[in-house]
Design a protein around this motif. Structure first.
Motif, PDB file in Angstrom:
ATOM      1  N   PHE A 183       0.709  -1.223   0.002  1.00 40.44           N
ATOM      2  CA  PHE A 183      -0.065  -0.043  -0.048  1.00 40.44           C
ATOM      3  C   PHE A 183       0.829   1.160   0.072  1.00 40.44           C
ATOM      4  CE2 PHE A 183      -2.737  -3.316   1.909  1.00 40.44           C
ATOM      5  CZ  PHE A 183      -3.855  -3.212   1.471  1.00 40.44           C
ATOM      6  N   PRO A 184       0.797   2.185  -0.907  1.00 40.29           N
ATOM      7  CA  PRO A 184       1.624   3.325  -0.939  1.00 40.29           C
ATOM      8  C   PRO A 184       1.295   4.296  -0.120  1.00 40.29           C
ATOM      9  CG  PRO A 184      -0.086   3.412  -2.790  1.00 40.29           C
ATOM     10  CD  PRO A 184      -0.117   1.879  -2.191  1.00 40.29           C
ATOM     11  N   ARG A 185       2.180   5.003   0.407  1.00 44.61           N
ATOM     12  CA  ARG A 185       2.065   5.862   1.290  1.00 44.61           C
ATOM     13  C   ARG A 185       1.725   7.293   0.600  1.00 44.61           C
ATOM     14  NH1 ARG A 185       7.419   5.867   4.986  1.00 44.61           N
ATOM     15  NH2 ARG A 185       7.326   3.727   5.877  1.00 44.61           N
ATOM     16  N   LEU A 186       0.534   7.826   1.179  1.00 44.43           N
ATOM     17  CA  LEU A 186       0.020   8.938   0.536  1.00 44.43           C
ATOM     18  C   LEU A 186      -0.073  10.232   1.232  1.00 44.43           C
ATOM     19  CD1 LEU A 186      -3.544   7.070  -0.297  1.00 44.43           C
ATOM     20  CD2 LEU A 186      -1.520   7.574  -1.873  1.00 44.43           C
ATOM     21  N   ILE A 187       0.127  11.054   0.546  1.00 44.31           N
ATOM     22  CA  ILE A 187       0.103  12.713   1.180  1.00 44.31           C
ATOM     23  C   ILE A 187      -1.263  13.160   0.916  1.00 44.31           C
ATOM     24  CG2 ILE A 187       1.118  14.910   1.311  1.00 44.31           C
ATOM     25  CD1 ILE A 187       3.541  13.397   0.142  1.00 44.31           C
ATOM     26  N   GLY A 188      -2.321  13.458   1.659  1.00 46.13           N
ATOM     27  CA  GLY A 188      -3.824  13.645   1.450  1.00 46.13           C
ATOM     28  C   GLY A 188      -4.112  14.844   1.935  1.00 46.13           C
ATOM     29  N   ARG A 189      -3.398  15.276   3.076  1.00 50.69           N
ATOM     30  CA  ARG A 189      -4.189  16.207   3.882  1.00 50.69           C
ATOM     31  C   ARG A 189      -2.720  17.289   4.502  1.00 50.69           C
ATOM     32  NH1 ARG A 189      -9.188  15.731   4.686  1.00 50.69           N
ATOM     33  NH2 ARG A 189      -9.982  13.501   4.423  1.00 50.69           N
ATOM     34  N   GLY A 228      -5.403  19.577   8.559  1.00 49.36           N
ATOM     35  CA  GLY A 228      -6.623  18.696   8.222  1.00 49.36           C
ATOM     36  C   GLY A 228      -7.336  18.985   6.792  1.00 49.36           C
ATOM     37  N   THR A 229      -6.985  19.900   6.473  1.00 46.05           N
ATOM     38  CA  THR A 229      -7.729  20.196   4.987  1.00 46.05           C
ATOM     39  C   THR A 229      -7.132  19.482   3.925  1.00 46.05           C
ATOM     40  OG1 THR A 229      -6.081  22.004   4.554  1.00 46.05           O
ATOM     41  CG2 THR A 229      -8.214  22.821   5.697  1.00 46.05           C
ATOM     42  N   LYS A 230      -8.121  18.994   2.922  1.00 47.47           N
ATOM     43  CA  LYS A 230      -7.674  18.104   2.003  1.00 47.47           C
ATOM     44  C   LYS A 230      -6.986  18.890   0.837  1.00 47.47           C
ATOM     45  CE  LYS A 230      -9.575  15.082  -1.266  1.00 47.47           C
ATOM     46  NZ  LYS A 230     -10.491  14.148  -1.951  1.00 47.47           N
ATOM     47  N   ILE A 231      -5.661  18.339   0.134  1.00 48.37           N
ATOM     48  CA  ILE A 231      -4.997  18.836  -0.794  1.00 48.37           C
ATOM     49  C   ILE A 231      -5.709  18.592  -2.036  1.00 48.37           C
ATOM     50  CG2 ILE A 231      -2.690  18.746  -1.987  1.00 48.37           C
ATOM     51  CD1 ILE A 231      -1.490  17.507   0.317  1.00 48.37           C
ATOM     52  N   PRO A 232      -5.592  19.741  -2.660  1.00 46.86           N
ATOM     53  CA  PRO A 232      -6.535  19.876  -4.078  1.00 46.86           C
ATOM     54  C   PRO A 232      -5.859  18.866  -5.010  1.00 46.86           C
ATOM     55  CG  PRO A 232      -5.849  22.241  -3.537  1.00 46.86           C
ATOM     56  CD  PRO A 232      -5.220  21.155  -2.479  1.00 46.86           C
ATOM     57  N   GLY A 233      -6.772  17.860  -5.668  1.00 52.63           N
ATOM     58  CA  GLY A 233      -6.304  16.961  -6.516  1.00 52.63           C
ATOM     59  C   GLY A 233      -5.751  15.655  -5.966  1.00 52.63           C
ATOM     60  N   GLY A 234      -5.700  15.712  -4.329  1.00 53.30           N
ATOM     61  CA  GLY A 234      -5.087  14.484  -3.806  1.00 53.30           C
ATOM     62  C   GLY A 234      -5.836  13.500  -3.603  1.00 53.30           C
ATOM     63  N   PRO A 235      -5.484  12.484  -2.818  1.00 50.16           N
ATOM     64  CA  PRO A 235      -4.248  12.334  -2.144  1.00 50.16           C
ATOM     65  C   PRO A 235      -3.019  11.918  -3.238  1.00 50.16           C
ATOM     66  CG  PRO A 235      -5.361  10.343  -1.889  1.00 50.16           C
ATOM     67  CD  PRO A 235      -6.469  11.137  -2.754  1.00 50.16           C
ATOM     68  N   TYR A 236      -1.994  12.321  -2.800  1.00 50.61           N
ATOM     69  CA  TYR A 236      -0.743  12.032  -3.867  1.00 50.61           C
ATOM     70  C   TYR A 236       0.217  11.140  -2.965  1.00 50.61           C
ATOM     71  CZ  TYR A 236      -2.204  16.050  -6.017  1.00 50.61           C
ATOM     72  OH  TYR A 236      -3.099  17.058  -6.799  1.00 50.61           O
ATOM     73  N   THR A 237       0.878  10.400  -3.867  1.00 49.84           N
ATOM     74  CA  THR A 237       1.929   9.547  -3.406  1.00 49.84           C
ATOM     75  C   THR A 237       3.090  10.060  -3.135  1.00 49.84           C
ATOM     76  OG1 THR A 237       2.646   8.807  -5.429  1.00 49.84           O
ATOM     77  CG2 THR A 237       1.158   7.437  -4.523  1.00 49.84           C
ATOM     78  N   LEU A 273       1.616   5.685 -12.952  1.00 52.13           N
ATOM     79  CA  LEU A 273       2.281   4.429 -12.996  1.00 52.13           C
ATOM     80  C   LEU A 273       2.097   2.914 -12.265  1.00 52.13           C
ATOM     81  CD1 LEU A 273       5.969   6.082 -13.276  1.00 52.13           C
ATOM     82  CD2 LEU A 273       4.941   5.141 -15.280  1.00 52.13           C
ATOM     83  N   PRO A 274       2.058   1.971 -12.612  1.00 47.44           N
ATOM     84  CA  PRO A 274       1.675   1.006 -11.694  1.00 47.44           C
ATOM     85  C   PRO A 274       2.749   0.666 -10.564  1.00 47.44           C
ATOM     86  CG  PRO A 274       2.685  -0.046 -13.762  1.00 47.44           C
ATOM     87  CD  PRO A 274       2.526   1.333 -14.036  1.00 47.44           C
ATOM     88  N   THR A 275       2.271   0.480  -9.526  1.00 46.34           N
ATOM     89  CA  THR A 275       3.118  -0.016  -8.193  1.00 46.34           C
ATOM     90  C   THR A 275       3.594  -1.303  -8.159  1.00 46.34           C
ATOM     91  OG1 THR A 275       1.288  -0.049  -6.740  1.00 46.34           O
ATOM     92  CG2 THR A 275       2.189   2.145  -6.994  1.00 46.34           C
ATOM     93  N   THR A 276       4.761  -1.430  -8.625  1.00 44.87           N
ATOM     94  CA  THR A 276       5.368  -2.778  -8.527  1.00 44.87           C
ATOM     95  C   THR A 276       6.534  -2.780  -7.481  1.00 44.87           C
ATOM     96  OG1 THR A 276       6.901  -2.265 -10.127  1.00 44.87           O
ATOM     97  CG2 THR A 276       4.881  -3.118 -10.951  1.00 44.87           C
ATOM     98  N   ARG A 277       7.076  -4.193  -7.070  1.00 40.16           N
ATOM     99  CA  ARG A 277       8.108  -4.104  -6.404  1.00 40.16           C
ATOM    100  C   ARG A 277       9.475  -4.048  -6.956  1.00 40.16           C
ATOM    101  NH1 ARG A 277       7.312  -9.522  -3.170  1.00 40.16           N
ATOM    102  NH2 ARG A 277       9.081  -8.535  -1.973  1.00 40.16           N
ATOM    103  N   ARG A 278       9.488  -3.615  -8.139  1.00 39.80           N
ATOM    104  CA  ARG A 278      10.687  -3.425  -8.947  1.00 39.80           C
ATOM    105  C   ARG A 278      11.091  -1.906  -8.617  1.00 39.80           C
ATOM    106  NH1 ARG A 278      11.127  -5.029 -14.903  1.00 39.80           N
ATOM    107  NH2 ARG A 278      13.144  -4.406 -14.234  1.00 39.80           N
ATOM    108  N   ASN A 279      12.682  -1.983  -8.708  1.00 40.49           N
ATOM    109  CA  ASN A 279      13.248  -0.844  -8.444  1.00 40.49           C
ATOM    110  C   ASN A 279      13.004   0.138  -9.646  1.00 40.49           C
ATOM    111  OD1 ASN A 279      15.041   1.222  -7.640  1.00 40.49           O
ATOM    112  ND2 ASN A 279      16.696   0.010  -7.302  1.00 40.49           N
ATOM    113  N   VAL A 280      13.082   1.510  -9.506  1.00 38.23           N
ATOM    114  CA  VAL A 280      12.837   2.401 -10.650  1.00 38.23           C
ATOM    115  C   VAL A 280      13.979   2.277 -11.641  1.00 38.23           C
ATOM    116  CG1 VAL A 280      12.588   4.795 -11.263  1.00 38.23           C
ATOM    117  CG2 VAL A 280      11.356   3.747  -9.399  1.00 38.23           C
ATOM    118  N   ALA A 281      15.201   2.512 -10.901  1.00 38.41           N
ATOM    119  CA  ALA A 281      16.615   2.206 -11.630  1.00 38.41           C
ATOM    120  C   ALA A 281      16.665   1.017 -12.320  1.00 38.41           C
ATOM    121  CB  ALA A 281      17.699   2.273 -10.568  1.00 38.41           C
ATOM    122  N   SER A 282      15.979  -0.117 -11.941  1.00 37.59           N
ATOM    123  CA  SER A 282      16.300  -1.210 -12.816  1.00 37.59           C
ATOM    124  C   SER A 282      15.098  -1.136 -13.861  1.00 37.59           C
ATOM    125  CB  SER A 282      15.930  -2.667 -12.066  1.00 37.59           C
ATOM    126  OG  SER A 282      14.569  -2.529 -11.646  1.00 37.59           O
TER     127      SER A 282
END
Length: 199
Positions: free
Chosen positions: A21-27, A31-40, A87-96
Protein backbone atom coordinates in the motif's frame (compact mmCIF):
# COMPACT_ATOMS: atom_id res chain seq x y z
CA UNK A 1 -2.06 -41.54 21.16
CA UNK A 2 -1.08 -37.88 21.33
CA UNK A 3 2.37 -38.82 19.97
CA UNK A 4 0.74 -40.38 16.91
CA UNK A 5 -1.35 -37.25 16.26
CA UNK A 6 1.72 -35.02 16.50
CA UNK A 7 3.62 -37.20 14.07
CA UNK A 8 0.73 -37.24 11.57
CA UNK A 9 0.17 -33.49 11.65
CA UNK A 10 1.41 -31.80 8.49
CA UNK A 11 2.17 -28.14 8.33
CA UNK A 12 1.63 -26.32 5.02
CA UNK A 13 2.82 -22.77 4.46
CA UNK A 14 1.95 -20.60 1.49
CA UNK A 15 4.07 -17.59 0.70
CA UNK A 16 2.49 -14.94 -1.46
CA UNK A 17 3.70 -11.52 -2.37
CA UNK A 18 2.55 -9.04 0.19
CA UNK A 19 0.30 -6.27 -0.99
CA UNK A 20 2.07 -2.98 -0.99
CA UNK A 21 0.00 0.00 0.00
CA UNK A 22 1.63 3.26 -1.06
CA UNK A 23 2.12 6.02 1.46
CA UNK A 24 -0.16 8.88 0.60
CA UNK A 25 0.05 12.59 1.22
CA UNK A 26 -3.57 13.65 1.31
CA UNK A 27 -4.05 16.35 3.90
CA UNK A 28 -2.26 19.40 5.10
CA UNK A 29 -1.14 19.79 8.72
CA UNK A 30 -4.42 21.45 9.69
CA UNK A 31 -6.53 18.59 8.22
CA UNK A 32 -7.70 20.21 4.99
CA UNK A 33 -7.61 18.06 1.88
CA UNK A 34 -4.91 18.83 -0.75
CA UNK A 35 -6.52 19.79 -4.06
CA UNK A 36 -6.33 16.90 -6.51
CA UNK A 37 -4.95 14.63 -3.77
CA UNK A 38 -4.14 12.29 -2.22
CA UNK A 39 -0.67 12.08 -3.73
CA UNK A 40 1.98 9.42 -3.33
CA UNK A 41 5.50 10.20 -2.16
CA UNK A 42 6.77 9.48 -5.70
CA UNK A 43 4.37 12.08 -7.11
CA UNK A 44 5.57 14.62 -4.57
CA UNK A 45 9.23 14.00 -5.45
CA UNK A 46 8.56 14.22 -9.21
CA UNK A 47 6.60 17.47 -8.78
CA UNK A 48 9.35 19.00 -6.60
CA UNK A 49 12.13 18.04 -9.06
CA UNK A 50 10.22 19.37 -12.09
CA UNK A 51 9.35 22.59 -10.24
CA UNK A 52 13.00 23.17 -9.26
CA UNK A 53 14.27 22.37 -12.78
CA UNK A 54 11.68 24.64 -14.35
CA UNK A 55 12.62 27.57 -12.12
CA UNK A 56 16.38 27.06 -12.58
CA UNK A 57 16.17 26.78 -16.39
CA UNK A 58 13.62 29.55 -16.82
CA UNK A 59 16.17 31.67 -18.70
CA UNK A 60 16.39 29.02 -21.48
CA UNK A 61 12.72 28.58 -22.23
CA UNK A 62 11.02 31.48 -20.43
CA UNK A 63 8.81 34.10 -22.10
CA UNK A 64 10.43 36.95 -20.25
CA UNK A 65 7.71 37.67 -17.69
CA UNK A 66 7.39 35.85 -14.41
CA UNK A 67 3.58 36.01 -14.56
CA UNK A 68 3.61 33.69 -17.60
CA UNK A 69 6.57 31.50 -16.59
CA UNK A 70 5.33 30.46 -13.14
CA UNK A 71 1.97 29.03 -14.36
CA UNK A 72 3.83 27.11 -17.08
CA UNK A 73 6.24 25.61 -14.51
CA UNK A 74 3.36 24.72 -12.18
CA UNK A 75 1.41 23.12 -15.01
CA UNK A 76 4.41 21.02 -16.11
CA UNK A 77 5.13 19.95 -12.50
CA UNK A 78 1.47 19.00 -11.96
CA UNK A 79 1.45 17.03 -15.26
CA UNK A 80 4.60 15.15 -14.25
CA UNK A 81 3.14 14.31 -10.85
CA UNK A 82 -0.11 13.16 -12.44
CA UNK A 83 1.85 10.94 -14.87
CA UNK A 84 3.93 9.48 -12.02
CA UNK A 85 0.69 8.61 -10.23
CA UNK A 86 -0.50 6.60 -13.24
CA UNK A 87 2.56 4.34 -13.17
CA UNK A 88 1.73 0.91 -11.76
CA UNK A 89 3.18 0.23 -8.33
CA UNK A 90 5.40 -2.83 -8.42
CA UNK A 91 8.13 -4.18 -6.25
CA UNK A 92 10.73 -3.43 -8.90
CA UNK A 93 13.28 -0.76 -8.40
CA UNK A 94 12.82 2.32 -10.58
CA UNK A 95 16.52 2.27 -11.52
CA UNK A 96 16.19 -1.30 -12.82
CA UNK A 97 13.14 -0.22 -14.84
CA UNK A 98 15.14 2.60 -16.43
CA UNK A 99 18.09 0.30 -17.18
CA UNK A 100 15.74 -2.30 -18.65
CA UNK A 101 14.09 0.29 -20.90
CA UNK A 102 17.52 1.60 -21.96
CA UNK A 103 18.65 -1.93 -22.79
CA UNK A 104 15.48 -2.65 -24.75
CA UNK A 105 15.82 0.49 -26.84
CA UNK A 106 19.53 0.23 -27.60
CA UNK A 107 19.98 -3.55 -27.87
CA UNK A 108 20.55 -5.04 -31.34
CA UNK A 109 17.39 -6.05 -33.17
CA UNK A 110 18.59 -9.61 -33.86
CA UNK A 111 19.78 -10.09 -30.26
CA UNK A 112 23.02 -11.50 -28.91
CA UNK A 113 24.42 -15.00 -28.73
CA UNK A 114 27.41 -15.69 -26.46
CA UNK A 115 27.96 -11.94 -26.02
CA UNK A 116 28.23 -11.50 -29.81
CA UNK A 117 25.74 -9.56 -31.91
CA UNK A 118 23.88 -11.92 -34.22
CA UNK A 119 24.31 -10.95 -37.86
CA UNK A 120 21.59 -12.27 -40.13
CA UNK A 121 22.43 -12.80 -43.76
CA UNK A 122 20.19 -11.01 -46.24
CA UNK A 123 17.76 -13.18 -48.20
CA UNK A 124 19.42 -14.88 -51.13
CA UNK A 125 18.68 -17.58 -53.67
CA UNK A 126 19.79 -20.97 -52.44
CA UNK A 127 19.32 -23.27 -55.41
CA UNK A 128 21.17 -26.05 -57.06
CA UNK A 129 21.36 -27.89 -60.31
CA UNK A 130 19.98 -31.33 -60.98
CA UNK A 131 21.13 -33.58 -63.78
CA UNK A 132 19.27 -36.64 -64.96
CA UNK A 133 21.41 -39.14 -66.78
CA UNK A 134 19.71 -40.87 -69.67
CA UNK A 135 20.78 -44.30 -70.80
CA UNK A 136 22.65 -43.71 -73.98
CA UNK A 137 21.47 -45.54 -77.07
CA UNK A 138 24.03 -46.65 -79.61
CA UNK A 139 24.21 -44.24 -82.47
CA UNK A 140 25.08 -45.68 -85.84
CA UNK A 141 26.94 -43.47 -88.19
CA UNK A 142 26.57 -43.91 -91.90
CA UNK A 143 29.37 -42.87 -94.18
CA UNK A 144 28.44 -39.97 -96.39
CA UNK A 145 29.14 -40.24 -100.05
CA UNK A 146 29.29 -37.35 -102.40
CA UNK A 147 27.16 -37.66 -105.48
CA UNK A 148 27.59 -35.36 -108.41
CA UNK A 149 24.26 -34.09 -109.58
CA UNK A 150 23.16 -35.15 -113.02
CA UNK A 151 21.42 -32.51 -115.03
CA UNK A 152 17.76 -33.31 -115.11
CA UNK A 153 15.57 -32.54 -118.05
CA UNK A 154 12.17 -31.25 -117.10
CA UNK A 155 9.43 -33.76 -117.56
CA UNK A 156 5.75 -33.44 -117.00
CA UNK A 157 4.57 -35.64 -114.22
CA UNK A 158 1.15 -36.21 -112.82
CA UNK A 159 1.04 -36.03 -109.07
CA UNK A 160 -0.76 -38.81 -107.36
CA UNK A 161 -1.99 -38.61 -103.82
CA UNK A 162 -1.89 -41.75 -101.79
CA UNK A 163 -3.73 -42.01 -98.54
CA UNK A 164 -1.77 -43.74 -95.86
CA UNK A 165 -3.39 -44.73 -92.66
CA UNK A 166 -1.61 -43.89 -89.44
CA UNK A 167 -0.54 -46.98 -87.59
CA UNK A 168 -2.90 -47.84 -84.78
CA UNK A 169 -1.59 -47.34 -81.28
CA UNK A 170 -0.27 -50.50 -79.81
CA UNK A 171 -1.93 -51.78 -76.70
CA UNK A 172 0.69 -52.73 -74.17
CA UNK A 173 -0.13 -54.80 -71.10
CA UNK A 174 0.49 -53.12 -67.72
CA UNK A 175 3.53 -55.24 -66.86
CA UNK A 176 5.17 -55.12 -70.30
CA UNK A 177 7.43 -52.38 -71.53
CA UNK A 178 6.89 -50.54 -74.73
CA UNK A 179 9.35 -50.95 -77.56
CA UNK A 180 8.92 -47.29 -78.38
CA UNK A 181 11.79 -45.01 -77.38
CA UNK A 182 10.85 -42.23 -74.92
CA UNK A 183 10.65 -38.78 -76.41
CA UNK A 184 9.89 -36.37 -73.59
CA UNK A 185 11.64 -35.98 -70.26
CA UNK A 186 8.67 -37.40 -68.37
CA UNK A 187 8.60 -40.48 -70.59
CA UNK A 188 12.34 -40.95 -70.00
CA UNK A 189 11.82 -40.74 -66.24
CA UNK A 190 8.98 -43.26 -66.38
CA UNK A 191 11.06 -45.61 -68.50
CA UNK A 192 13.95 -45.25 -66.09
CA UNK A 193 11.67 -45.96 -63.13
CA UNK A 194 10.28 -49.06 -64.82
CA UNK A 195 13.80 -50.25 -65.53
CA UNK A 196 14.90 -49.84 -61.91
CA UNK A 197 11.90 -51.82 -60.61
CA UNK A 198 12.91 -54.85 -62.62
CA UNK A 199 16.43 -54.85 -61.22
Amino acid sequence: MSDEKQQQTEVARFYTRSRKFPRLIGRLHDGTKIPGGPYTVTQGIVAAVLLALGLVTRGLWGMGTILVDIPIVLLVAWGGAWGAGRLPTTRRNVASLVLGAFGAVFSPAAGKYQEQTVKLRPPHFAGGTTTISVASTPVTTTPTTTVTPVPVTPTVAIATVEETLAPAAELVPAGATSARTPVTGVERLLAQARGSKKE
